[in-house]
Design a protein around this motif. Structure first.
Motif, PDB file in Angstrom:
ATOM      1  N   GLY A  48     -57.537  37.414  49.162  1.00 29.50           N
ATOM      2  CA  GLY A  48     -57.012  38.560  48.427  1.00 29.50           C
ATOM      3  C   GLY A  48     -55.592  38.934  48.802  1.00 29.50           C
ATOM      4  O   GLY A  48     -55.139  40.036  48.509  1.00 29.50           O
ATOM      5  N   LEU A  49     -54.895  38.029  49.456  1.00 29.74           N
ATOM      6  CA  LEU A  49     -53.531  38.309  49.886  1.00 29.74           C
ATOM      7  C   LEU A  49     -52.525  37.979  48.787  1.00 29.74           C
ATOM      8  O   LEU A  49     -52.733  37.052  48.002  1.00 29.74           O
ATOM      9  N   ARG A  50     -51.455  38.745  48.717  1.00 31.20           N
ATOM     10  CA  ARG A  50     -50.343  38.445  47.810  1.00 31.20           C
ATOM     11  C   ARG A  50     -49.420  37.490  48.549  1.00 31.20           C
ATOM     12  O   ARG A  50     -49.108  37.687  49.729  1.00 31.20           O
ATOM     13  N   VAL A  51     -48.958  36.437  47.860  1.00 29.50           N
ATOM     14  CA  VAL A  51     -48.180  35.390  48.517  1.00 29.50           C
ATOM     15  C   VAL A  51     -46.872  35.162  47.755  1.00 29.50           C
ATOM     16  O   VAL A  51     -46.869  35.042  46.530  1.00 29.50           O
ATOM     17  N   ILE A  52     -45.769  35.090  48.499  1.00 29.96           N
ATOM     18  CA  ILE A  52     -44.456  34.767  47.950  1.00 29.96           C
ATOM     19  C   ILE A  52     -43.924  33.576  48.733  1.00 29.96           C
ATOM     20  O   ILE A  52     -44.054  33.516  49.959  1.00 29.96           O
ATOM     21  N   ALA A  53     -43.324  32.621  48.022  1.00 32.23           N
ATOM     22  CA  ALA A  53     -42.760  31.439  48.666  1.00 32.23           C
ATOM     23  C   ALA A  53     -41.241  31.541  48.698  1.00 32.23           C
ATOM     24  O   ALA A  53     -40.625  32.198  47.863  1.00 32.23           O
ATOM     25  N   PHE A  54     -40.644  30.842  49.669  1.00 35.09           N
ATOM     26  CA  PHE A  54     -39.195  30.830  49.843  1.00 35.09           C
ATOM     27  C   PHE A  54     -38.685  29.398  49.953  1.00 35.09           C
ATOM     28  O   PHE A  54     -39.373  28.521  50.482  1.00 35.09           O
ATOM     29  N   ALA A  55     -37.460  29.200  49.466  1.00 35.40           N
ATOM     30  CA  ALA A  55     -36.816  27.890  49.555  1.00 35.40           C
ATOM     31  C   ALA A  55     -35.308  28.102  49.613  1.00 35.40           C
ATOM     32  O   ALA A  55     -34.802  29.183  49.310  1.00 35.40           O
ATOM     33  N   ARG A  56     -34.593  27.040  49.962  1.00 36.50           N
ATOM     34  CA  ARG A  56     -33.137  27.128  50.070  1.00 36.50           C
ATOM     35  C   ARG A  56     -32.498  25.790  49.726  1.00 36.50           C
ATOM     36  O   ARG A  56     -33.181  24.758  49.676  1.00 36.50           O
ATOM     37  N   LYS A  57     -31.179  25.831  49.548  1.00 35.92           N
ATOM     38  CA  LYS A  57     -30.433  24.611  49.274  1.00 35.92           C
ATOM     39  C   LYS A  57     -28.954  24.904  49.486  1.00 35.92           C
ATOM     40  O   LYS A  57     -28.459  25.967  49.113  1.00 35.92           O
ATOM     41  N   ALA A  58     -28.247  23.961  50.093  1.00 41.08           N
ATOM     42  CA  ALA A  58     -26.792  24.081  50.231  1.00 41.08           C
ATOM     43  C   ALA A  58     -26.152  23.737  48.887  1.00 41.08           C
ATOM     44  O   ALA A  58     -26.604  22.823  48.192  1.00 41.08           O
TER      45      ALA A  58
END
Length: 101
Positions: A48-58
């Motif tokens: 039941g958790l809310r999940v957000i993902a993160f990413a990056r790029k130069a």
């Protein structure tokens, strides 16, 4: 959602991206995703958790087109949160339902 940021130490640019884990996974280079990414995500959402993902790029400059910024990203992690109901919420929801709102 994405933003281009400039490092104050070496003046390089990066794109930082956040969003739903399923969409972020599609935008990331497959090698940057952990092998158990989908299993971990499923486990968190089943709790039941809310999940957000993160990413990056130069990136070379802050003026690149969005499509070129939001591809081949490097997965950086997940944030998961639990939203607790306030004690009054259940009775308010019941009242709203009874009044067809």
């Amino acid at each position: 959602m994405s933003v281009v940021v400039r490092s104050v130490t070496d003046e390089t640019y990066s794109v930082l991206v956040k969003g739903s884990p399923e969409i972020i996974a599609e935008l990331c280079h497959p090698d940057s995703l952990p092998a158990d990414f989908h299993e971990v995500l499923t486990g968190l959402t089943r709790q039941g958790l809310r999940v957000i993902a993160f990413a990056r790029k130069a990136v070379d400059s802050p003026d690149q087109e969005r499509d070129s910024c939001e591809c081949d990203l490097e997965y950086t992690g997940l944030l998961y949160m639990e939203n607790f109901l306030k004690p009054v919420s259940a009775s308010v929801i019941k009242d709203l339902n009874q009044n067809d709102i």
